[in-house]
Design an enzyme around this catalytic site. Structure first.
Site, PDB file in Angstrom:
ATOM      1  N   HIS A 172      48.794   9.949  35.637  1.00  0.00           N
ATOM      2  CA  HIS A 172      48.122  11.178  35.224  1.00  0.00           C
ATOM      3  C   HIS A 172      49.173  12.243  34.896  1.00  0.00           C
ATOM      4  O   HIS A 172      49.731  12.854  35.815  1.00  0.00           O
ATOM      5  CB  HIS A 172      47.217  11.690  36.350  1.00  0.00           C
ATOM      6  N   GLU A 174      48.774  15.242  33.864  1.00  0.00           N
ATOM      7  CA  GLU A 174      48.344  16.564  34.338  1.00  0.00           C
ATOM      8  C   GLU A 174      48.568  16.749  35.833  1.00  0.00           C
ATOM      9  O   GLU A 174      48.576  17.876  36.322  1.00  0.00           O
ATOM     10  CB  GLU A 174      46.875  16.818  33.974  1.00  0.00           C
TER      11      GLU A 174
END
Length: 192
Positions: A172, A174
């Protein structure tokens, strides 16, 4: 101003990836509008497209027709039954089965990236940069040249794949702090 379409296929929180795109754009002084959308025309017109990695392979495939996440780029997947992928990168999504039986599934947490080959999206990342993973399946990539970076969790697995103008991450971005923001900024400024 260029547009980044963040595809909303009804499977999770899009606030974190949208904020990461906005922060990365500001950090690299790029002028981008982040558009969260489920509209196919808006996706087609966008300069860049992001499909967040939320949900199971089969669920994503059913709700999506055009733009792949990393695992959807595969020829198929075995999460919740056999599901056909988009076939853009040869290989199959299979259960993550670490050689060490004490390792828990899902693989959740920080792990080092082993950069296998240069790519503009990974430019400037420090050696052994850390990224944040949450997954129970892995993309078993058929052609080694399609693996840009790998990680190890009781055995190596593809962490970043890419070919031509396609790039996908198993982790991920983010949630991967400095590494993730650098990767997103590189994605925004990457010219194919």
């Amino acid at each position: 101003m260029e547009t980044v379409a963040l595809i909303d296929y009804g499977s999770g929180n899009l606030r974190s990836p949208a904020k990461a795109l906005e922060r990365a754009a500001a950090g690299c002084h790029a002028s981008f509008q982040v558009l969260v959308t489920s509209d196919a025309d808006a996706v087609r017109k966008a300069d860049r497209v992001v499909l967040p990695a939320v949900g199971a392979f089969a669920d994503c495939k059913r709700g999506l027709s055009e733009v792949p996440g990393m695992q959807l780029m595969a020829e198929g997947g075995r999460e919740y039954g056999v599901t056909e992928g988009l076939g853009w990168i040869k290989g199959e999504v299979v259960k993550l089965e670490p050689a060490d039986p004490t390792l828990k599934i899902p693989h959740m947490g920080w792990n080092e990236l082993d950069i296998r080959r240069e790519h503009p999206v990974l430019a400037g990342l420090r050696e052994r940069a850390h990224a944040y993973f949450v997954h129970s399946y892995r993309f078993a990539v058929e052609r080694p040249e399609d693996v840009i970076a790998s990680a190890d969790y009781g055995g190596p697995f593809a962490a970043v794949v890419g070919r031509d103008n396609l790039v996908g991450t198993q982790f991920h971005p983010e949630k991967s702090q400095e590494t993730g923001l650098a990767l997103v900024a590189n994605f925004l400024t990457w010219r194919v």
